[in-house]
Design a protein around this motif. Structure first.
Motif, PDB file in Angstrom:
ATOM      1  N   LEU A   1      78.440 -67.017  -3.711  1.00  0.00           N
ATOM      2  CA  LEU A   1      79.181 -66.387  -4.654  1.00  0.00           C
ATOM      3  C   LEU A   1      78.996 -65.421  -3.179  1.00  0.00           C
ATOM      4  O   LEU A   1      78.209 -64.658  -2.747  1.00  0.00           O
ATOM      5  N   ALA A   2      80.072 -64.121  -3.684  1.00  0.00           N
ATOM      6  CA  ALA A   2      80.606 -63.219  -2.694  1.00  0.00           C
ATOM      7  C   ALA A   2      80.297 -61.901  -2.896  1.00  0.00           C
ATOM      8  O   ALA A   2      78.921 -62.473  -4.183  1.00  0.00           O
ATOM      9  N   PHE A   3      79.733 -61.119  -1.872  1.00  0.00           N
ATOM     10  CA  PHE A   3      79.027 -59.871  -2.333  1.00  0.00           C
ATOM     11  C   PHE A   3      79.657 -59.245  -3.639  1.00  0.00           C
ATOM     12  O   PHE A   3      78.776 -59.002  -4.519  1.00  0.00           O
ATOM     13  N   ASP A   4      80.538 -59.051  -3.191  1.00  0.00           N
ATOM     14  CA  ASP A   4      81.045 -58.532  -4.878  1.00  0.00           C
ATOM     15  C   ASP A   4      81.068 -58.853  -6.091  1.00  0.00           C
ATOM     16  O   ASP A   4      80.468 -58.373  -7.390  1.00  0.00           O
ATOM     17  N   LYS A   5      81.018 -60.578  -5.718  1.00  0.00           N
ATOM     18  CA  LYS A   5      80.822 -61.279  -7.155  1.00  0.00           C
ATOM     19  C   LYS A   5      79.821 -60.891  -7.935  1.00  0.00           C
ATOM     20  O   LYS A   5      78.591 -61.096  -8.178  1.00  0.00           O
TER      21      LYS A   5
ATOM     22  N   MET B   1      77.763 -59.954 -11.231  1.00  0.00           N
ATOM     23  CA  MET B   1      76.717 -60.992 -12.012  1.00  0.00           C
ATOM     24  C   MET B   1      75.543 -60.589 -12.081  1.00  0.00           C
ATOM     25  O   MET B   1      74.664 -60.542 -13.123  1.00  0.00           O
ATOM     26  N   ALA B   2      74.777 -59.528 -10.642  1.00  0.00           N
ATOM     27  CA  ALA B   2      73.455 -59.271 -10.803  1.00  0.00           C
ATOM     28  C   ALA B   2      73.305 -58.628 -11.929  1.00  0.00           C
ATOM     29  O   ALA B   2      72.105 -57.497 -12.421  1.00  0.00           O
ATOM     30  N   ALA B   3      74.660 -57.636 -12.546  1.00  0.00           N
ATOM     31  CA  ALA B   3      74.612 -56.250 -13.787  1.00  0.00           C
ATOM     32  C   ALA B   3      74.306 -57.035 -14.930  1.00  0.00           C
ATOM     33  O   ALA B   3      74.394 -56.231 -15.558  1.00  0.00           O
ATOM     34  N   GLY B   4      74.654 -58.286 -14.725  1.00  0.00           N
ATOM     35  CA  GLY B   4      74.822 -58.799 -16.643  1.00  0.00           C
ATOM     36  C   GLY B   4      73.749 -58.598 -16.918  1.00  0.00           C
ATOM     37  O   GLY B   4      72.669 -58.414 -16.550  1.00  0.00           O
ATOM     38  N   LYS B   5      73.988 -58.973 -18.459  1.00  0.00           N
ATOM     39  CA  LYS B   5      72.714 -59.129 -19.608  1.00  0.00           C
ATOM     40  C   LYS B   5      71.613 -60.499 -19.152  1.00  0.00           C
ATOM     41  O   LYS B   5      72.295 -61.133 -19.002  1.00  0.00           O
TER      42      LYS B   5
ATOM     43  N   TRP C   1      72.193 -68.962  -8.377  1.00  0.00           N
ATOM     44  CA  TRP C   1      73.416 -68.640  -7.909  1.00  0.00           C
ATOM     45  C   TRP C   1      72.712 -68.029  -6.250  1.00  0.00           C
ATOM     46  O   TRP C   1      72.289 -67.892  -6.876  1.00  0.00           O
ATOM     47  N   GLU C   2      73.677 -68.143  -5.099  1.00  0.00           N
ATOM     48  CA  GLU C   2      73.336 -67.634  -4.365  1.00  0.00           C
ATOM     49  C   GLU C   2      74.530 -66.643  -3.560  1.00  0.00           C
ATOM     50  O   GLU C   2      75.484 -66.988  -3.507  1.00  0.00           O
ATOM     51  N   LEU C   3      73.982 -65.683  -3.028  1.00  0.00           N
ATOM     52  CA  LEU C   3      74.342 -64.737  -2.040  1.00  0.00           C
ATOM     53  C   LEU C   3      75.351 -65.228  -0.917  1.00  0.00           C
ATOM     54  O   LEU C   3      74.342 -66.510  -0.098  1.00  0.00           O
ATOM     55  N   ARG C   4      76.905 -65.796  -0.755  1.00  0.00           N
ATOM     56  CA  ARG C   4      76.897 -66.551   0.687  1.00  0.00           C
ATOM     57  C   ARG C   4      77.440 -65.426   1.515  1.00  0.00           C
ATOM     58  O   ARG C   4      77.175 -65.917   2.878  1.00  0.00           O
TER      59      ARG C   4
END
Length: 163
Positions: free
Chosen positions: A44-48, A52-56, A143-146
Motif C-alpha cells: 500500500l502507498a502511504f496515503d492508502k 486503512m489504519a483508520a478503519g474499524k 497489508w504492507e506499507l510500500r
C-alpha cells in the motif's frame, strides 16, 4: 580396487545429522514461494496505508524490538517483536478473528536510516519475514506499507514512549 576405494570414501565421508522435526526449511521455502503473489497485491502507498489504519478493527502491527518500538513508532501501532511470534502470542495480539486486517511496516519504510529505524539489508527487511510468518500462522489479511517515508513528517504520526 575401485570398488574398495569408493566404499572406503563413503564410510569416511561425514554423515548428515538426522533432520530436526521442528525445523522445516523445505516447508518455509514453499510458504515463501506461495506468499509471494499475495504480498505483491498487498503493498500500500502511504496515503492508502493511513486510510486503512483508520478503519474499524484494523491492527497496525510493529514487529520491531520492544526497545526500537519504545524509541519511536507510528501512532496507534501495537508491538509484538518478530522474535516473539508464536501461535499463542499472535492470537493474544490479533484476537480471535483470523480475517482481521493487519498492517505492517519496518525500518526499511523510513528514509531516516538512524535509530530507531536503521536501514536493514533489503532482502532481509523485517517486512518480508513478518508477512510470511503472519500468513504461515493463518493470518492472510496482511497489508504492507510500500513507501519510504520520513518519520519527521507530521503526516506519519511518529510517537515515542521512551523517556
Amino acid at each position: 580396487m575401485l570398488l574398495f576405494t569408493a566404499l572406503a570414501l563413503s564410510l569416511a565421508a561425514p554423515q548428515d545429522p538426522p533432520a530436526n522435526p521442528q525445523i522445516d526449511y523445505a516447508g518455509f521455502a514453499t510458504l515463501t514461494r506461495d506468499v509471494r503473489a499475495l504480498r505483491a497485491k498487498r503493498l500500500l502507498a502511504f496515503d492508502k496505508f493511513q486510510a486503512m489504519a483508520a478503519g474499524k478493527d484494523v491492527l497496525l502491527l510493529d514487529a520491531r524490538s520492544k526497545d526500537a518500538f519504545a524509541r519511536g513508532h507510528i501512532a496507534g501501532a501495537v508491538n509484538l517483536p518478530f522474535t516473539d511470534f508464536t501461535a499463542e502470542a499472535l492470537a493474544a495480539v490479533v484476537g480471535p478473528n483470523r480475517d482481521r486486517p493487519i498492517l505492517i511496516y519496518c525500518n526499511n519504510n523510513f528514509s531516516n536510516h538512524r535509530s530507531p529505524v536503521p536501514l536493514k539489508n533489503p532482502q532481509l527487511a523485517l517486512n518480508i519475514q513478518t508477512f510470511i510468518n503472519l500468513v504461515g500462522y493463518g493470518y492472510a489479511n496482511v497489508w504492507e506499507l510500500r513507501d519510504v517515508v520520513d518519520f519527521n513528517d507530521p503526516k506519519v504520526g511518529w510517537v515515542t514512549t521512551a523517556g
